[in-house]
Design an enzyme around this catalytic site. Sequence first.
Site, short mmCIF file in Angstrom:
data_model
loop_
_atom_site.label_atom_id
_atom_site.label_comp_id
_atom_site.label_asym_id
_atom_site.label_seq_id
_atom_site.Cartn_x
_atom_site.Cartn_y
_atom_site.Cartn_z
N HIS A 1 0.81 -1.37 0.09
CA HIS A 1 -0.10 -0.06 -0.01
C HIS A 1 0.93 1.33 0.06
O HIS A 1 1.98 1.18 -0.11
CB HIS A 1 -1.22 -0.15 0.90
N HIS B 1 1.28 4.08 1.82
CA HIS B 1 2.13 4.67 3.11
C HIS B 1 3.52 4.79 2.83
O HIS B 1 4.26 3.74 2.50
CB HIS B 1 1.67 4.02 4.36
N ASP C 1 5.96 4.51 5.08
CA ASP C 1 6.67 3.69 5.52
C ASP C 1 6.60 2.44 5.01
O ASP C 1 7.22 1.46 5.55
CB ASP C 1 6.44 3.74 7.34
N HIS C 2 6.11 2.24 3.93
CA HIS C 2 6.18 1.14 3.12
C HIS C 2 6.87 1.28 1.54
O HIS C 2 7.09 0.43 0.98
CB HIS C 2 4.59 0.49 3.01
N HIS D 1 -7.42 -0.48 5.52
CA HIS D 1 -6.49 0.25 6.01
C HIS D 1 -5.99 1.37 5.13
O HIS D 1 -5.90 2.58 5.39
CB HIS D 1 -5.22 -0.65 6.30
N ASP E 1 -0.14 -4.06 6.27
CA ASP E 1 -0.71 -3.54 7.45
C ASP E 1 -2.17 -3.66 7.61
O ASP E 1 -2.99 -3.11 8.01
CB ASP E 1 -0.49 -1.82 7.56
N HIS F 1 4.98 -4.82 10.83
CA HIS F 1 5.28 -3.85 11.99
C HIS F 1 5.49 -5.01 13.27
O HIS F 1 4.63 -5.92 12.97
CB HIS F 1 4.33 -2.81 12.55
ZN LIG Z 1 -0.03 1.62 6.68
#
Ligand SMILES: [Zn+2]
Length: 243
Positions: free
Chosen positions: A56, A58, A60-61, A114, A133, A171
């Site tokens: 996805h 975001h 941090d990905h 998400h 996530d 995570h």
């Molecule tokens: Zn995320």
Amino acid sequence: MGVEIVRVPVLDDNYVWLMHDPESGETVAVDPAVAAPVLAAAQARGWTISQIWNTHWHADHIGGNADIKAATGCTITGPAAEAAKIPTLDRKVAEGDVVRIGAIVATVIEVPAHTAGHIAYHLPSQGVAFVGDTLFAMGCGRLFEGTAGQMYANMARLAALPDDTLVYCAHEYTQGNGRYALVAEPDNEAIVARMRQVNAARAAGEATVPTTIGLERATNPFMRAGSVEELAARRAAKDVFRG
Ligand SMILES: [Zn+2]
């Protein structure tokens, strides 16, 4: 011979997964939040990253996408529905599409909630799923761009995978999730037993991921929710839970 999967811990609690296929020599970086430690982890093993798979959009990905591509010339695959938010994508995939590492097949599963276009990658021959996530150990992702109904359907879908499927989430949230799980299902002995192991592992500085579908079916209060309403209530409670 199967794939080898290595955990690269980055930022506060992200896991980037490096998956290597010794047969083809290919290496996939799943959800690289950053570039440098991921490139270093590959290099330390003599691997060259040939692909990135994003679940996805975001930051941090996908934060390492551009720099890893610049360093390796790898191709980047991610959700078609989020292509506008992932400008580095080379290949846009959706439900049922197949991506490969060497000759090994991964199937794309759409798991929106998400984020609106979140996908997971399932490698049936390896008994492995990368879920980003969406599903966490004893938890699920927050509903930023979707509904409890969608997440309920996602949980049912992932729960239908074989029990021994290794689940690689993005995570290290297990201990916090478990504290809430104990509140959500105080009589669930499997959660109590798992938390003993999780607390010991974390105290020793060890990771608690990957998990398995079977373990989540026994201990995950979101996968175990009996209805959309129950999942919604649990998600809302967890959003404000301070354990
Ligand atoms: Zn995320």
